[in-house]
Design a protein around this motif. Structure first.
Motif, PDB file in Angstrom:
ATOM      1  N   LEU A   1       0.839  -1.196   0.000  1.00 26.87           N
ATOM      2  CA  LEU A   1       0.000   0.000   0.000  1.00 26.87           C
ATOM      3  C   LEU A   1       0.876   1.248   0.000  1.00 26.87           C
ATOM      4  CD1 LEU A   1      -3.081   0.695   0.311  1.00 26.87           C
ATOM      5  CD2 LEU A   1      -2.570   1.068   2.723  1.00 26.87           C
ATOM      6  N   GLY A   2       1.932   1.181   0.812  1.00 28.91           N
ATOM      7  CA  GLY A   2       2.852   2.304   0.874  1.00 28.91           C
ATOM      8  C   GLY A   2       3.479   2.591  -0.474  1.00 28.91           C
ATOM      9  N   ALA A   3       3.824   1.520  -1.190  1.00 30.98           N
ATOM     10  CA  ALA A   3       4.442   1.689  -2.506  1.00 30.98           C
ATOM     11  C   ALA A   3       3.475   2.379  -3.457  1.00 30.98           C
ATOM     12  CB  ALA A   3       4.856   0.334  -3.066  1.00 30.98           C
ATOM     13  N   ALA A   4       2.230   1.879  -3.493  1.00 33.14           N
ATOM     14  CA  ALA A   4       1.233   2.483  -4.372  1.00 33.14           C
ATOM     15  C   ALA A   4       1.000   3.937  -3.965  1.00 33.14           C
ATOM     16  CB  ALA A   4      -0.070   1.691  -4.306  1.00 33.14           C
ATOM     17  N   GLY A   5       0.905   4.155  -2.654  1.00 30.11           N
ATOM     18  CA  GLY A   5       0.666   5.503  -2.151  1.00 30.11           C
ATOM     19  C   GLY A   5       1.783   6.457  -2.545  1.00 30.11           C
ATOM     20  N   ALA A   6       3.015   5.984  -2.373  1.00 24.36           N
ATOM     21  CA  ALA A   6       4.149   6.853  -2.701  1.00 24.36           C
ATOM     22  C   ALA A   6       4.143   7.194  -4.183  1.00 24.36           C
ATOM     23  CB  ALA A   6       5.458   6.150  -2.326  1.00 24.36           C
ATOM     24  N   TRP A   7       3.839   6.188  -5.011  1.00 22.97           N
ATOM     25  CA  TRP A   7       3.854   6.373  -6.463  1.00 22.97           C
ATOM     26  C   TRP A   7       2.835   7.420  -6.881  1.00 22.97           C
ATOM     27  CZ3 TRP A   7       7.119   4.284 -10.079  1.00 22.97           C
ATOM     28  CH2 TRP A   7       6.743   4.423 -11.418  1.00 22.97           C
ATOM     29  N   PHE A   8       1.604   7.296  -6.324  1.00 23.57           N
ATOM     30  CA  PHE A   8       0.533   8.186  -6.785  1.00 23.57           C
ATOM     31  C   PHE A   8       0.484   9.487  -5.991  1.00 23.57           C
ATOM     32  CE2 PHE A   8      -0.845   3.984  -8.290  1.00 23.57           C
ATOM     33  CZ  PHE A   8      -0.878   4.278  -9.636  1.00 23.57           C
TER      34      PHE A   8
ATOM     35  N   GLY B   1       2.990  11.001  -4.552  1.00 19.00           N
ATOM     36  CA  GLY B   1       4.118  11.832  -4.918  1.00 19.00           C
ATOM     37  C   GLY B   1       3.814  12.655  -6.138  1.00 19.00           C
ATOM     38  N   ARG B   2       3.133  12.023  -7.078  1.00 16.23           N
ATOM     39  CA  ARG B   2       2.852  12.703  -8.323  1.00 16.23           C
ATOM     40  C   ARG B   2       1.900  13.867  -8.076  1.00 16.23           C
ATOM     41  NH1 ARG B   2       3.034   8.340 -12.611  1.00 16.23           N
ATOM     42  NH2 ARG B   2       5.226   8.515 -12.132  1.00 16.23           N
ATOM     43  N   ARG B   3       0.941  13.637  -7.163  1.00 24.26           N
ATOM     44  CA  ARG B   3      -0.089  14.642  -6.967  1.00 24.26           C
ATOM     45  C   ARG B   3       0.287  15.687  -5.925  1.00 24.26           C
ATOM     46  NH1 ARG B   3      -5.499  12.594  -8.480  1.00 24.26           N
ATOM     47  NH2 ARG B   3      -4.105  12.170 -10.188  1.00 24.26           N
ATOM     48  N   PHE B   4       0.814  15.187  -4.776  1.00 26.25           N
ATOM     49  CA  PHE B   4       0.974  16.101  -3.649  1.00 26.25           C
ATOM     50  C   PHE B   4       2.422  16.460  -3.338  1.00 26.25           C
ATOM     51  CE2 PHE B   4      -2.781  13.434  -2.764  1.00 26.25           C
ATOM     52  CZ  PHE B   4      -3.748  14.394  -2.959  1.00 26.25           C
ATOM     53  N   GLY B   5       3.359  15.846  -4.030  1.00 30.54           N
ATOM     54  CA  GLY B   5       4.743  16.234  -3.761  1.00 30.54           C
ATOM     55  C   GLY B   5       5.515  15.172  -2.986  1.00 30.54           C
ATOM     56  N   ASP B   6       6.820  15.361  -2.992  1.00 25.42           N
ATOM     57  CA  ASP B   6       7.732  14.370  -2.420  1.00 25.42           C
ATOM     58  C   ASP B   6       7.466  14.088  -0.947  1.00 25.42           C
ATOM     59  OD1 ASP B   6       8.743  14.614  -4.873  1.00 25.42           O
ATOM     60  OD2 ASP B   6      10.717  15.399  -4.287  1.00 25.42           O
ATOM     61  N   ARG B   7       7.211  15.144  -0.209  1.00 31.33           N
ATOM     62  CA  ARG B   7       7.076  14.992   1.237  1.00 31.33           C
ATOM     63  C   ARG B   7       5.999  13.971   1.579  1.00 31.33           C
ATOM     64  NH1 ARG B   7       8.472  18.313   5.627  1.00 31.33           N
ATOM     65  NH2 ARG B   7       9.515  19.693   4.164  1.00 31.33           N
ATOM     66  N   TRP B   8       4.881  14.062   0.865  1.00 26.92           N
ATOM     67  CA  TRP B   8       3.785  13.137   1.152  1.00 26.92           C
ATOM     68  C   TRP B   8       4.139  11.711   0.754  1.00 26.92           C
ATOM     69  CZ3 TRP B   8      -0.059  13.985   4.280  1.00 26.92           C
ATOM     70  CH2 TRP B   8      -0.365  15.318   4.600  1.00 26.92           C
TER      71      TRP B   8
ATOM     72  N   PRO C   1       9.465  10.114  -5.139  1.00 28.79           N
ATOM     73  CA  PRO C   1       8.331   9.183  -5.048  1.00 28.79           C
ATOM     74  C   PRO C   1       8.648   7.824  -5.651  1.00 28.79           C
ATOM     75  CG  PRO C   1       7.610  11.311  -5.858  1.00 28.79           C
ATOM     76  CD  PRO C   1       9.096  11.367  -5.809  1.00 28.79           C
ATOM     77  N   ARG C   2       9.317   7.858  -6.795  1.00 30.29           N
ATOM     78  CA  ARG C   2       9.678   6.603  -7.435  1.00 30.29           C
ATOM     79  C   ARG C   2      10.593   5.787  -6.517  1.00 30.29           C
ATOM     80  NH1 ARG C   2      13.566   5.274 -11.618  1.00 30.29           N
ATOM     81  NH2 ARG C   2      14.345   7.394 -11.565  1.00 30.29           N
ATOM     82  N   PHE C   3      11.528   6.476  -5.902  1.00 32.85           N
ATOM     83  CA  PHE C   3      12.465   5.794  -5.022  1.00 32.85           C
ATOM     84  C   PHE C   3      11.738   5.138  -3.854  1.00 32.85           C
ATOM     85  CE2 PHE C   3      15.386   5.817  -1.397  1.00 32.85           C
ATOM     86  CZ  PHE C   3      16.421   5.094  -1.930  1.00 32.85           C
ATOM     87  N   MET C   4      10.863   5.919  -3.217  1.00 31.42           N
ATOM     88  CA  MET C   4      10.140   5.382  -2.066  1.00 31.42           C
ATOM     89  C   MET C   4       9.248   4.218  -2.486  1.00 31.42           C
ATOM     90  SD  MET C   4      11.498   7.282   0.071  1.00 31.42           S
ATOM     91  CE  MET C   4      10.776   6.746   1.601  1.00 31.42           C
TER      92      MET C   4
ATOM     93  N   TYR D   1       9.718   2.109  -4.923  1.00 30.74           N
ATOM     94  CA  TYR D   1      10.550   0.919  -5.128  1.00 30.74           C
ATOM     95  C   TYR D   1      10.954   0.305  -3.790  1.00 30.74           C
ATOM     96  CZ  TYR D   1      11.290   2.232 -10.062  1.00 30.74           C
ATOM     97  OH  TYR D   1      11.142   2.541 -11.390  1.00 30.74           O
ATOM     98  N   LEU D   2      11.309   1.187  -2.861  1.00 34.53           N
ATOM     99  CA  LEU D   2      11.771   0.705  -1.554  1.00 34.53           C
ATOM    100  C   LEU D   2      10.649  -0.074  -0.850  1.00 34.53           C
ATOM    101  CD1 LEU D   2      14.615   1.285  -0.618  1.00 34.53           C
ATOM    102  CD2 LEU D   2      13.773   3.187   0.734  1.00 34.53           C
ATOM    103  N   SER D   3       9.455   0.498  -0.873  1.00 30.45           N
ATOM    104  CA  SER D   3       8.332  -0.170  -0.221  1.00 30.45           C
ATOM    105  C   SER D   3       7.962  -1.452  -0.970  1.00 30.45           C
ATOM    106  CB  SER D   3       7.114   0.750  -0.174  1.00 30.45           C
ATOM    107  OG  SER D   3       7.403   1.888   0.574  1.00 30.45           O
ATOM    108  N   LEU D   4       8.036  -1.374  -2.279  1.00 22.29           N
ATOM    109  CA  LEU D   4       7.722  -2.557  -3.078  1.00 22.29           C
ATOM    110  C   LEU D   4       8.704  -3.680  -2.750  1.00 22.29           C
ATOM    111  CD1 LEU D   4       5.830  -3.486  -5.370  1.00 22.29           C
ATOM    112  CD2 LEU D   4       7.673  -2.948  -6.948  1.00 22.29           C
ATOM    113  N   PHE D   5       9.956  -3.301  -2.606  1.00 19.95           N
ATOM    114  CA  PHE D   5      10.953  -4.297  -2.221  1.00 19.95           C
ATOM    115  C   PHE D   5      10.562  -4.963  -0.905  1.00 19.95           C
ATOM    116  CE2 PHE D   5      14.317  -5.217   0.733  1.00 19.95           C
ATOM    117  CZ  PHE D   5      14.927  -6.273   0.082  1.00 19.95           C
ATOM    118  N   THR D   6      10.183  -4.112   0.060  1.00 20.74           N
ATOM    119  CA  THR D   6       9.818  -4.645   1.367  1.00 20.74           C
ATOM    120  C   THR D   6       8.685  -5.652   1.242  1.00 20.74           C
ATOM    121  OG1 THR D   6      10.374  -2.471   2.199  1.00 20.74           O
ATOM    122  CG2 THR D   6       9.268  -3.954   3.712  1.00 20.74           C
TER     123      THR D   6
END
Lengths: 626, 484
Positions: free
Chosen positions: A17-24, A26-33, A117-120, A122-127
């Motif tokens: 979920l974190g991976a999907a969240g970071a991917w989408f 990040g695109r909408r709300f920015g890196d911090r989110w 966002p992409r980095f995060m 991938y990291l979550s997806l790895f986990t």
């Protein structure tokens, strides 16, 4: 059982979920989110896995949940499932905790990157893939996680995709791992044939069976075990299939900490433990595992000695420590090898993240020769790195206690010694010597980086921000106390007091002392020493020629073979004698036949006459003949 | 109620009708009309899927009308779980290919019409139960494809079209002979009757070889594959999609439906040969793919390797292998379609397929790069994608046949990772250095509509293949009963 269902599912799927969240996000709300979302998801998963670990390890609540059918063909069944027993609960705990720390750390480390966002993600997806790997109930889901973490590793090594070397390293990591996976896959097929099932629970009973190949009979169990070990060799960077690991350092440092030190590379060790009933039936394979593990420990440590890139020192050190874990499994001390896996996860992640702080401080420089004297400007990082290095070197006093690495490494050496076979003794001797080398290269790394005079890159260094230092604290606590806290569970051998038990400490201390003498007391000595032993030194620097050899016999030869088959095979043989040949033949035949169509009437008349004559004579001959 | 409607005939007639209807409109409207008829066909196919009962009769939606009674030929239609999925693939991929063909600027009407004709012919192959009609449709497919390559192809289109036509036609001549012998021998063209018919052993061997010639060329198996790379390179994107996704599957379908079901003993005799050819195909084609400099050729050779896994599974004589072969075919249809579409996306923008002309595409087309990554991973058989399921089961079947066969075939797993990832690296990764790449724009709406559903199917089938498998499994069990 189903009371646990929600926690278990969340602990595994929150990172997804974190991976999907970071991917989408990040695109909408920015890196911090993106960072917050994925970090909090993994942190929650980490908290849940503490609960799970407590339940499973202390309350005996091992459980398994069936989620969904996956492969299904006759008696071949593979399911999506979550299996939590002591082994997997421990892994879930380690993976989630280290991952959570790395997530938070990345916030500071990747701040200036464009694709956070992409980095995060991938990291979550790895986990998530890693969790699927360890909670698998059958071989196929294990393989799913196995290749999944390989994919995540591929994506993260090649994260800086503008860099040619990063892309090369990413591809190499995937393909070398595929060589191991080739063995893994065949092992799965063999298991299905042998046991009629792919579930771990059905693999305990051994059916004596043999394969006929090349005029000989091969014990099926040993063949399968060897194939599985091939898979483990790829993932856990055992010598022969280790070449991808040092190159994997092209990835961002948090990735190296999480994937190429603490978790993914230990998947092979986990697999050895998970399939231990199978390996126990194949003593020959166990002997090979012991030897290969010991050689890996030695080769890794030797190569770590000659590196100047701070990350590569730690990478080779990881390879070396994986060797320890593997030969521990080889002498059937699976629990002890898992113990070292856990302590290693803490101190190695600590070291890598510490190295990340250093690299961050000196603006991306990784060459230790350009550092030096950093202790004064970044004392916190220095202190944390010391904890990691001392834990890695296994410092501690028998009977009194020590850092985490001390307990696990000591137990591995004891298990190898107690094993009683020649292979075990070889591993024990090698392990002791490697303990010395470990202390030496750890000391070398610290002295070159933090002490001595400040070189070019170190002038404008600064202490790492709090956001990067804080995640190191839990890891440091693990590196300090995890061994002390956990060694009771793994303790096996009887209390025996002899001088031999102090040997590891002696070797570790002399390693540190020697590195201090080399790099602090007499800094001119290393260069002279290298000159004195130039021949072996060059072999080690050339990484024992593995890369060059593989490049020549596999990469280039196969490429040339492909070209040969294409031009010679397809174009000059198949096409020439196949379709084009037929076409040419047809055209030639047409050209001949055309000559018959001369247009002269008397030609045609003669032909007709000839035809009529032949027809009549045939009919007559038939009649007469009959 | 459904039984009263001749659904299969309607399904087959809709694109035929569309073929003629397209010519009533001008070029501008032809696209919409063609899509409408393709959609209508898809809707009818969905009704068939909904009405199909996997546990029911072997062949469902059967229609039978006598045609040439002297030879026992009839208009005979029906589907089972095997052909149903090929029908679904056909109705799903034809509109996708048409959308890819929207880029075609000249003779749009004819182009769209030919795709409807092609769809009709392919649907005919998969829904007919009369051997003679099967032959007619099987060959009929060649006609529109020949024109699609010959009229809208690249520079060498005539050579490619002729080679494609002659190659496949050579096979079909031998098949025609076998078809007639079988019809005369059994006294009718009824394929269901032939499935239980005991052909004399020697005759069966000859018949088998007749069909082999046709199916092996169509699949294509090594060494009958050299038409494929050329045809792909010269064909327009839409043609490549149908060629790789559907036409090749007619070979595999033929092997299962005719070689295995009607000539099981002969299949057993030839199985070792087929296994060897499959192994050669996997290794040989993978190595050749590694050496390619043209993206489309690389994907074409990878198709040959994947079809090697398919024939390997079929002739392993195991249930796992056979089900794996089905999965390989379905997955390859989706993945190869997507890969050819991807090549087309780049080609439309740059007009080159040379790998070395690219580099760093991921920087300028991030969404496209992410989507294609999924298909590349499916092509190299990553677990969780459709590519894995089929490859895994086929290899499992191969292992049960002989461990050494699986050993050789599994080397293809390493090679496929090598050529796919290397291609991805050269095209998508790296710094943007070429001006050609700098000017690229990311996917447009039409391209999303083509690629995203494919991705969902690829992932869906990879995570939960049972929704596909449960439909064809009972039918494959019947195949196994005569052949395993």
């Amino acid at each position: 059982m189903s009371a646990f269902f929600l926690i278990d599912v969340l602990a595994v799927f929150l990172p997804l979920l974190g991976a999907a969240g970071a991917w989408f996000c990040g695109r909408r709300f920015g890196d911090r989110w993106a960072v917050m979302f994925s970090s909090i998801a993994v942190l929650l998963a980490a908290l849940l896995s503490c609960v799970i670990f407590y339940q499973v390890a202390f309350e005996g609540a091992a459980r398994a949940h069936h989620l969904l059918r996956w492969l299904d063909s006759g008696s071949l069944q593979a399911n999506w499932a979550i299996r939590l027993d002591a082994l997997s609960a421990l892994m879930v705990l380690v993976v989630n905790i280290v991952s959570a720390m790395v997530h938070f750390y990345s916030f500071g480390y990747m701040k200036d990157d464009k694709s956070v966002p992409r980095f995060m993600a991938y990291l979550s997806l790895f986990t998530f893939f890693m969790l699927m790997l360890v909670t698998a109930q059958d071989l196929v889901q294990l393989f799913f996680g196995w290749e999944g973490v390989g994919l995540a590793s591929y994506l993260l090594i090649g994260f800086y995709s503008r860099k040619e070397s990063a892309n090369q390293a990413a591809m190499k990591a995937f393909i070398v791992n595929r060589v191991g996976d080739f063995g893994f896959l065949l092992g799965i097929f063999g298991c299905y044939q042998l046991f009629g099932s792919l579930a771990f629970d059905d693999m305990n009973q051994i059916v004596p069976s043999f394969y006929h190949f090349a005029g000989r009979e091969w014990p099926a169990g040993a063949v399968i075990a060897a194939l599985f070990f091939m898979g483990a060799m790829g993932k856990s960077a055992q010598i022969g299939l280790h070449t991808w690991l040092p190159d994997a350092m092209e990835g961002p440092t948090p990735v190296s900490a999480l994937i190429h030190a603490a978790t993914m590379v230990t998947a092979g060790v986990f697999m050895l433990s998970r399939l231990s009933p199978l390996f126990e039936q194949a003593p020959v394979v166990l002997a090979c595992i012991t030897i290969i593990g010991a050689l890996t420990a030695l080769a890794g440590a030797l190569m770590a000695l000659v590196q100047f890139d701070i990350k590569r020192v730690i990478a080779y050190s990881t390879m070396s420590q994986l060797g320890y874990m593997v030969f521990a499994a080889g002498v059937s001390a699976y629990a002890v090898s898992m113990f070292h896996l856990v302590t290693h996860a803490f101190f190695k992640a600590l070291l890598f993240l510490g190295a990340g702080c250093v690299i961050h401080a000196v603006a991306g420089v990784q060459d230790m020769r350009k550092m030096g004297g950093l202790c004064r400007v970044m004392p916190w990082t220095c202190g944390l790195m010391w904890i990691g290095a001392l834990s890695l070197a296994g410092l501690g006093i028998e009977g009194l206690g020590g850092l985490s690495g001390f307990y696990s490494k000591d137990m591995i050496l004891e298990a190898a010694f107690a094993c009683g076979t020649g292979f075990g003794f070889f591993a024990y001797g090698t392990g002791l010597f490697v303990a010395f080398l470990t202390a030496f290269y750890s000391g070398r790394m610290l002295f070159m980086t933090f002490y001595g005079s400040a070189a070019s890159a170190a002038r404008h260094a600064h202490e790492a921000p709090l956001s990067m230092l804080l995640p190191l604290v839990p890891l440091a606590l693990g590196a300090l106390f995890a061994g002390w806290g956990m060694h009771g569970w793994f303790h096996s051998s009887q209390e025996e007091s002899s001088l031999r038990l102090y040997l590891p400490l002696f070797f570790a201390l002399s390693g540190f002392a020697l590195s201090w003498y080399f790099y602090i007391r007499r800094p001119s000595l290393p260069a002279k020493f290298v000159q004195a032993v130039a021949y072996p030194y060059n072999i080690i620097v050339a990484k024992f020629y593995f890369d060059r050899l593989y490049n020549r016999i596999f990469v280039r030869a196969l490429l040339r073979l492909g070209q040969l088959l294409w031009h010679r095979g397809d174009e000059q043989v198949i096409d020439r004698f196949g379709p084009d040949g037929v076409a040419v033949l047809a055209r030639a035949a047409g050209a001949r036949l055309r000559l018959l169509q001369s247009g002269y009437l008397y030609h045609y008349a003669a032909c007709i006459l000839l035809g009529v004559f032949l027809l009549i004579s045939w009919v007559l001959w038939q009649r007469v003949g009959l | 109620m459904l039984e009263a409607i001749p659904l299969l005939s309607l399904l087959n007639a809709a694109p035929f009708l569309g073929f003629f209807a397209v010519f009533l409109f001008d070029d501008r409207h032809a696209k919409r009309v063609a899509l409408f008829f393709a959609g209508l066909t898809a809707a009818l196919a969905l009704m068939v899927l909904a009405g199909f009962d996997p546990a029911g009769a072997p062949f469902q939606f059967v229609e039978k009308v006598p045609w040439i009674t002297a030879l026992g030929l009839s208009y005979h239609k029906g589907i089972d779980g095997i052909s149903l999925w090929f029908v679904m693939l056909t109705v799903f991929l034809t509109p996708v290919a048409m959308m890819a063909g929207f880029a075609v600027k000249e003779r749009t009407r004819l182009f769209m019409g030919l795709f409807l004709l092609l769809e009709a012919m392919i649907l005919g192959v998969f829904t007919t139960l009369d051997l003679f009609l099967f032959y007619v449709f099987f060959e009929g497919v060649l006609i529109p494809m020949f024109f699609i390559i010959g009229l809208w192809g690249g520079e060498q289109r005539f050579y490619a079209a002729m080679k494609f036509f002659l190659y496949t036609f050579l096979g079909s001549v031998l098949m025609l002979l076998a078809v007639f012998v079988m019809i005369l021998k059994t006294g009718s063209g009824d394929m269901t009757a032939m499935m239980g018919f005991a052909f004399p052993k020697e005759l069966a061997l000859f018949l088998w070889m007749g069909f082999f010639a046709s199916f092996a060329i169509k699949t294509p198996m090594w060494p009958f594959h050299t038409w494929l790379p050329l045809a792909h390179v010269q064909a327009p994107t839409a043609g490549s999609v149908i060629l790789a996704a559907l036409l090749l599957k007619m070979g595999g379908y033929g092997f299962i439906r005719i070689s295995l079901q009607m000539l099981p003993q002969a299949s057993q005799v030839f199985a070792p040969l087929m296994i060897i050819l499959s192994l050669v195909a996997i290794i040989y084609a993978s190595l050749v793919a590694l050496a390619q400099v043209d993206m489309k050729k690389l994907v074409a050779y990878s198709s040959v390797a994947h079809m090697g896994f398919m024939t390997l599974g079929i002739f392993s004589g195991t249930r796992e292998g056979l089900e794996g072969a089905m999965m390989v075919m379905i997955s390859h249809a989706l993945v190869s379609a997507a890969l050819f579409l991807g090549v087309g996306v780049l080609y439309e923008r740059t007009h080159t397929r040379q790998i070395e002309a690219y580099g760093g595409v991921a920087q300028v087309m991030p969404h496209f790069a992410a989507l294609m990554m999924v298909f590349f991973l499916a092509a190299l058989g990553l677990p969780g994608t459709s590519g894995f399921v089929g490859e895994f089961l086929s290899l499992q079947g191969a292992w049960l046949y002989d461990g050494f066969v699986a050993f050789i075939a599994a080397l293809g797993v390493i090679l496929s990772a090598s050529y796919m990832l290397w291609l991805y690296k050269r095209v998508f990764f790296g710094a943007v250095e070429k001006p050609l790449v700098r000017g690229l724009t990311d996917l447009g709406a039409r391209e999303y509509v083509m690629l995203v559903p494919l991705m969902l199917f690829v992932l869906g089938m990879g995570l939960y293949p049972s929704f596909v498998r449960d439909v064809f499994a009972p039918s494959l069990m019947r195949v196994m009963e005569v052949w395993g």
